[in-house]
Write a protein that holds these residues in place. Sequence first.
Motif, short mmCIF file in Angstrom:
data_model
loop_
_atom_site.label_atom_id
_atom_site.label_comp_id
_atom_site.label_asym_id
_atom_site.label_seq_id
_atom_site.Cartn_x
_atom_site.Cartn_y
_atom_site.Cartn_z
N ARG A 345 0.83 -1.20 0.00
CA ARG A 345 0.00 0.00 0.00
C ARG A 345 0.86 1.25 0.00
NH1 ARG A 345 -1.00 3.52 3.72
NH2 ARG A 345 -0.17 2.20 5.40
N GLN A 346 1.87 1.29 0.86
CA GLN A 346 2.68 2.50 1.00
C GLN A 346 3.43 2.83 -0.27
OE1 GLN A 346 5.01 1.34 4.40
NE2 GLN A 346 3.52 2.10 5.89
N SER A 347 4.01 1.82 -0.91
CA SER A 347 4.76 2.08 -2.13
C SER A 347 3.83 2.50 -3.26
CB SER A 347 5.56 0.83 -2.54
OG SER A 347 4.69 -0.24 -2.85
N GLY A 348 2.63 1.90 -3.30
CA GLY A 348 1.67 2.29 -4.33
C GLY A 348 1.24 3.74 -4.20
N GLU A 349 0.99 4.17 -2.95
CA GLU A 349 0.60 5.56 -2.73
C GLU A 349 1.73 6.52 -3.09
OE1 GLU A 349 -0.55 5.57 1.34
OE2 GLU A 349 -2.56 4.76 0.96
N PRO A 353 6.11 1.08 -7.62
CA PRO A 353 5.70 -0.32 -7.50
C PRO A 353 6.61 -1.07 -6.53
CG PRO A 353 5.67 0.36 -9.79
CD PRO A 353 6.30 1.48 -9.03
N VAL A 354 6.02 -1.83 -5.62
CA VAL A 354 6.78 -2.49 -4.57
C VAL A 354 7.74 -3.54 -5.12
CG1 VAL A 354 5.12 -4.33 -4.11
CG2 VAL A 354 6.54 -3.47 -2.25
N VAL A 355 7.48 -4.02 -6.34
CA VAL A 355 8.33 -5.07 -6.91
C VAL A 355 9.66 -4.52 -7.42
CG1 VAL A 355 6.40 -6.55 -7.55
CG2 VAL A 355 7.22 -4.81 -9.19
N LEU A 356 9.81 -3.19 -7.48
CA LEU A 356 11.01 -2.58 -8.05
C LEU A 356 11.87 -1.92 -6.98
CD1 LEU A 356 9.49 -0.82 -11.20
CD2 LEU A 356 10.40 -3.14 -11.02
#
Length: 380
Positions: A345-349, A353-356
Motif C-alpha cells: 500500500r505504501q509504495s503504491g501511494e 511499485p513495490v516489486v522494483l
Amino acid sequence: MVHMSERVESDVVIERNVRERLSKVIDPELGKSITELGMIVGIEAVPRDIIDAGKPVVDVTVRVELTVAGCPLTQQIIDAINDAVTSYPAATLVPHIAVGSMSEQKLTQLVDDLKEARRRNPFNKPGIKTKIFAIASGKGGVGKSSVSANLAATFAALGYDTAAIDADIYGFSLPTLLGAHGQPTNLNGMLMPVTAWGVKTMSIGMFAGADRAILWRGPRLHRSLEQFLSDVWWGEPDVLVIDLAPGTGDMALAVAQTLPNAELVVVTTPQPSASDVAVRSGLVALQVPMKVRGVIENMSWYDHHGERLTIFGEGGGARVSQQLTRALRYDVPLLMQIPLETELRQSGEAGHPVVLDEHGKLADHDLAHRFEQLARTLMQ
C-alpha cells in the motif's frame, strides 16, 4: 598526400556510415528509428588536419528535427545520437548536434503515415505479437489495480516492452500507483502515452477535469476504450495489461468485444463474500470469446512476528479456481497468492511499485519474486 577527390569520397562514406548508425537510434515515444521518422535532416562530415590515437579527427554535424518543440525526451535522444556518432571505429568523430522541430506540414504527414500504418485498433490485427492480460475482479477493494500496476512493472523490469491501460474509468488509479503524473503529449491528434518505470500508460485520470464525477454509460465507455487503443501510439508492445473496472459491467464487455485475444486474470481475496462474486467476473468467458488464464488471491495472510494470520479467512482463490475450471471446462489455475503487506500500500501511494528497487530493477524480496514468477508463467 590525400587528393581532394579521395577526401570528398571519404567524407561521403563517413556521412553514409553515420546515418546507418543513427538508424539504430529509436525514438523512445514512437518506438521507431529516428531516420525512419525523418528526424535526421542533415549530416555533414568535415575532417580536421590532425590525427588522434592513430585515427583522423572529423567534425560531424547532425541536424535533428524533433516532433514537437520542447520535447521532454530531447536530452535522451541527443545522448543516443552522441553515442551512435562517437562509436564510429574508423575515425574520431566529434559530434555537433543542431536541434530544431518539424514544421506543421511535416508533422501532419508523419502522424497521418503512422495512423495509416495502424489502421485503428492495433491490438486486434492478424499476426499481432502482443499478449494482452485483462485484470478483473468481482468487487472493488480486493487490490486489482495494485496487482495490475505491479504486474506491468514486473514485465517492464524483465525487459518486455510493456503497456498498461487504466480501463477503470470511474475509479482510475494506475497513474498514482505507477507515479505517471504527466499528461500525454498530443501529436496532431495522436497521443503519446506517459511512461513511468518502463511502462507506457494511459488513463482518463491524466486529463484535465478527471477529478470530477464521471457519469458515462455503455456507448461512451466503449468509445473511451477504442480511443485508448486507436488514438494512442503504443508501437507494438510485447505485453498489454488492462486494469478493468470491478464487476461485469459495460467496460468488461467492451474489452471482451474489442480485444477477443485478451486473457482474463481474476483477482479475489480469501473470504467467500469476495470469491463468490469473483467467479461471476470469470464467467464472462461463457458469453464472449475470452479465455480465463487464472486466479490471483490477494491478502491471503499476514505475517506477524513469525505467525501467519489468515485475517480474511482461507481458500477463496482455490474456490474461484475450482468453480471456473468446472464451469469453463478447462484448467483455470490459482496463479499466485499475495500476502497482506503494508509496503504494498505504501509504495503504491508513493507511485513506486513495490516489486522494483530505486533503479527500476526487480527488488530482492519475496513479493517481487512472486510477481516475477507470475509474469514468467503468463508469458509462457
